[in-house]
Enzyme design. Structure first.
Site, PDB file in Angstrom:
ATOM      1  N   HIS A 116       0.831  -1.199   0.000  1.00 36.80           N
ATOM      2  CA  HIS A 116       0.000   0.000   0.000  1.00 36.80           C
ATOM      3  C   HIS A 116       0.875   1.262   0.000  1.00 36.80           C
ATOM      4  O   HIS A 116       0.712   2.148  -0.851  1.00 36.80           O
ATOM      5  CB  HIS A 116      -0.905  -0.011   1.232  1.00 36.80           C
ATOM      6  CG  HIS A 116      -1.802   1.177   1.351  1.00 36.80           C
ATOM      7  ND1 HIS A 116      -3.138   1.149   1.021  1.00 36.80           N
ATOM      8  CD2 HIS A 116      -1.564   2.446   1.774  1.00 36.80           C
ATOM      9  CE1 HIS A 116      -3.675   2.340   1.212  1.00 36.80           C
ATOM     10  NE2 HIS A 116      -2.732   3.151   1.687  1.00 36.80           N
ATOM     11  N   GLU A 117       1.788   1.328   0.944  1.00 38.72           N
ATOM     12  CA  GLU A 117       2.644   2.518   1.037  1.00 38.72           C
ATOM     13  C   GLU A 117       3.569   2.624  -0.173  1.00 38.72           C
ATOM     14  O   GLU A 117       3.888   3.724  -0.630  1.00 38.72           O
ATOM     15  CB  GLU A 117       3.444   2.503   2.340  1.00 38.72           C
ATOM     16  CG  GLU A 117       2.596   2.505   3.603  1.00 38.72           C
ATOM     17  CD  GLU A 117       1.545   3.611   3.645  1.00 38.72           C
ATOM     18  OE1 GLU A 117       1.773   4.671   3.014  1.00 38.72           O
ATOM     19  OE2 GLU A 117       0.500   3.408   4.283  1.00 38.72           O
TER      20      GLU A 117
ATOM     21  N   HIS B  54       1.758   4.342  -2.916  1.00 36.74           N
ATOM     22  CA  HIS B  54       1.851   5.798  -2.748  1.00 36.74           C
ATOM     23  C   HIS B  54       3.219   6.291  -3.239  1.00 36.74           C
ATOM     24  O   HIS B  54       3.319   7.329  -3.906  1.00 36.74           O
ATOM     25  CB  HIS B  54       1.711   6.170  -1.269  1.00 36.74           C
ATOM     26  CG  HIS B  54       0.308   6.227  -0.766  1.00 36.74           C
ATOM     27  ND1 HIS B  54      -0.694   6.913  -1.415  1.00 36.74           N
ATOM     28  CD2 HIS B  54      -0.254   5.706   0.360  1.00 36.74           C
ATOM     29  CE1 HIS B  54      -1.819   6.809  -0.720  1.00 36.74           C
ATOM     30  NE2 HIS B  54      -1.577   6.079   0.352  1.00 36.74           N
TER      31      HIS B  54
ATOM     32  N   HIS C 118       3.509   6.718  -6.880  1.00 41.06           N
ATOM     33  CA  HIS C 118       2.806   7.934  -7.309  1.00 41.06           C
ATOM     34  C   HIS C 118       3.755   9.136  -7.228  1.00 41.06           C
ATOM     35  O   HIS C 118       3.734  10.023  -8.081  1.00 41.06           O
ATOM     36  CB  HIS C 118       1.591   8.145  -6.408  1.00 41.06           C
ATOM     37  CG  HIS C 118       0.504   8.962  -7.024  1.00 41.06           C
ATOM     38  ND1 HIS C 118      -0.668   9.261  -6.367  1.00 41.06           N
ATOM     39  CD2 HIS C 118       0.390   9.567  -8.232  1.00 41.06           C
ATOM     40  CE1 HIS C 118      -1.449   9.990  -7.144  1.00 41.06           C
ATOM     41  NE2 HIS C 118      -0.822  10.198  -8.281  1.00 41.06           N
TER      42      HIS C 118
END
Length: 689
Positions: free
Chosen positions: A479-480, A483, A486
């Protein structure tokens, strides 16, 4: 190139205020002393003010370049110093840094107000905004102009002088209150210790958990096994401990953080923060704080958020209630538990999952050595986006646990610098997050690449075992890392539109979509190997992971909805009539709670996402982004999860674009259609495939 370790103390401050003379221009952490921060901030603010003055005193007519672009690139060093300081205040803080933060935050708040309330500057911005239709602007430039104009209009530029002064006071106070809220939660987390001296009280706990607790006790020169509220200690205890009374003790401690009526209590902070936010929104012409926030979100209005949450609630609540009844019956049959309490949930859910799927984290953990999971994230990213990760040891870092990487593309060009910080410690707040030390932007034809970091709190290695992750920790890392991608793959011109500078309910798409690869055979076989034997994770375990993916999904969805509803209850109305934090929370949870109420606990007083972080009126965005990620991943699955063409479309239209266009426009360009909620409901098992 100079080695920054040779700088004298007198030069440190100058080093912080100018571009760092370091490899990749990375922060010289080891040369920064706490006493450097305050004078450096003051000097950086003064320099930024001069840059603003140059814009406002420019005798030439206002243009997009000399005003909007100049404004976006102003204060670059101030932004860099701020990112270093406040990132460390979250990941490596101490009392001295926290005290400095209380001094610095009002200065930054005042400076921010001085910009947004600067009439001369606003006149120049407005002059360009008023003729925007006649300008030949790109989509990115139009977005920047709109964002810059709104940064003034939504923050008091059109207010009378007395109301501007009121706004300044509110913002200054809010900056201090949010810091205090976070400091109290961290202090409460660090304060609690549960020392066990009788080995019988460790019944049910995995060997690795016991060894870590023993190591923790030894580190504090204590005899026995020490458990804390840090997630790698707390979660295994409430999941596996057979001692119901001790599970109750640590659960109540976690649930009562900053809710004890003492110096670390956050009840007054909650009331004051929500009331100040409401007053601020009213000053700016909005009915509520939620209305103000959501104007700049995909959801657009509080009514749409409520409708979204209620629609999910209709689907999730019946499933959640059914799951809870089954769990109650299971606990009754197994241990004659008459009433399931909060400290029983994880424990019996784990036992039921083991019974239904013959699967538990202790069975999976040997296949998820931290280093292998990191390598897996890198391999998957390499296949999808042609990124290469090389661990490097020639840049400075703020703690010895931090890993540092050079990220490059297939041509060998620098894409990003990447920091990874995985283990809990006293100066680090709980949870997991991604952040940035430097944004990406293009200036003077040079594409300046970003410096990105992820921070987690995973199980530390012990004397006999490496760091072995639970499956939940595996998905957290992915998940991190989503990010982080991105941020790393950003390719925009302007820093304020780069990377994760997107609508808050769009920012979770890159992170949540990457979690999907953790459930796929093709992906797991790349990295899920037994830490001792090297054996690839067996197919039957992969099947069990997939089958168990929707286990208690109704209860999990209801839990997320309840947090979103609590957030909206604080920010979607006038909070001035709320006098009792616990009473208000109880009312907000009335129709979404499954467990009996516990008077000792209160979520709001440690709900850092909405009272310290940026999720006020935005907690719903996790579920909102799940709709996006489920729909997007279905697109991948149609042609194969490693399809390069789909990956390239996702990179080109989502990951690299930042906030340059409306997120729905970007999503439709990638997907070819608007997202459909049915994909999420199917994945969650709440509707038939």
């Amino acid at each position: 190139m100079l080695d920054f370790n040779i700088f004298s103390d007198k030069m440190i401050k100058k080093t912080l205020i100018t571009p760092f003379n370091t490899k990749y221009n990375t922060p010289p952490f080891s040369n920064i002393e706490n006493e450097d921060y305050l004078p450096t901030f003051k000097e950086a603010i003064a320099l930024a003010r001069k840059e603003i003055d140059l814009i406002t005193t420019n005798e030439a007519a206002a243009t997009f370049e000399n005003t909007i672009v100049a404004l976006d690139f102003s204060g670059e060093q101030l932004d860099r110093i701020s990112s270093i300081f406040f990132n460390l205040n979250s990941a490596e803080t101490n009392e001295e840094i926290q005290k400095i933060a209380q001094e610095i935050s009002p200065l930054l708040s005042e400076f921010s107000n001085d910009i947004t309330l600067n009439e001369d500057l606003f006149k120049r911005v407005k002059a360009i905004y008023d003729i925007k239709e006649s300008l030949d602007l790109t989509a990115e430039q139009k977005t920047l102009l709109d964002k810059r104009y709104k940064s003034f209009s939504r923050n008091g530029a059109n207010l009378s002088e007395d109301k501007k002064n009121q706004l300044r006071e509110i913002d200054k106070k809010l900056s201090q209150l949010k810091l205090k809220f976070g400091e109290n939660v961290l202090a409460e987390t660090n304060k609690f210790e549960m020392l066990i001296t009788d080995e019988n009280d460790l019944s049910g706990l995995p060997e690795g958990t016991k060894e870590a607790a023993k190591q923790m006790a030894e580190s504090k020169e204590k005899e026995g096994w020490l458990f804390t509220l840090d997630y790698p200690s707390y979660i295994p205890f409430v999941t596996y401990s057979n001692n119901r009374e001790l599970r109750k003790k640590i659960t109540l401690a976690a649930g009562s953080k900053s809710f004890k009526g003492d110096a670390l209590d956050n009840q007054e902070n909650v009331l004051e923060i929500t009331n100040l936010r409401h007053k601020r929104a009213n000053l700016l012409g909005y009915t509520t704080h939620a209305e103000f926030v959501l104007e700049e979100r995909m959801a657009e209005t509080p009514e749409k958020v409520q409708a979204f949450l209620n629609e999910l609630l209709l689907k999730a609540k019946p499933a959640a209630e059914k799951e809870f009844k089954n769990l109650e019956s299971f606990a009754k049959d197994l241990d004659n538990i008459d009433e399931l309490e909060k400290w029983d949930g994880s424990y019996y859910a784990e036992k039921l999952k083991q019974k239904l799927f013959s699967l538990d984290d202790e069975l999976l953990k040997p296949y998820f050595k931290l280093e292998n999971v990191i390598d897996g994230a890198f391999k998957i990213t390499n296949i999808l986006f042609d990124l290469n990760f090389e661990e490097i040891h020639d840049i400075d870092k703020y703690h010895e646990d931090v890993l540092t990487y050079k990220v490059s593309n297939a041509s060998g060009d620098l894409v990003s610098v990447f920091y990874a910080d995985f283990f809990p410690r006293a100066g680090k707040r709980n949870g997991a997050w991604m952040t940035s030390y430097k944004p990406q932007y293009i200036k003077d034809s040079i594409n300046s690449r970003p410096h990105i970091s992820i921070v987690c709190n995973f199980t530390k290695p012990t004397k006999s075992k490496p760091s072995l992750l639970t499956f939940n920790e595996v998905t957290t890392l992915f998940h991190e890392f989503g990010h982080a991608l991105h941020g790393m793959l950003a390719n925009t011109t302007y820093p304020s539109l780069s990377g994760t500078n997107v609508y808050w309910d769009f920012v979770e798409l890159p992170s949540q979509i990457l979690e999907n690869w953790c459930y796929e055979k093709e992906a797991l076989e790349l990295f899920a190997t037994h830490y001792e034997t090297g054996e690839v994770i067996p197919m039957d375990l992969i099947e069990k992971i997939k089958k168990s993916a929707t286990f208690h999904e109704g209860m999990q969805t209801l839990r997320q909805i309840s947090f979103g509803l609590l957030d909206m209850s604080w920010h979607g109305q006038d909070p001035s009539k709320i006098k009792n934090v616990k009473g208000h929370e109880k009312e907000a949870f009335e129709h979404v709670t499954l467990y009996p109420e516990t008077n000792e606990t209160c979520m709001s007083t440690s709900f850092s996402h909405i009272f310290q972080g940026g999720y006020s009126s935005g907690y719903y965005s996790y579920k909102w982004a799940e709709v996006l990620d489920a729909d997007a991943f279905e697109y991948f699955k149609e042609t194969g999860i490693f399809n390069k063409e789909i990956a390239q479309k996702f990179k080109d239209n989502v990951l690299s674009k930042g906030g340059t266009e409306n997120p729905m426009t970007l999503y439709k360009r990638f997907r070819g259609q608007e997202p459909k909620p049915e994909a999420l409901l199917r994945r969650a098992g709440l509707i038939e495939n």
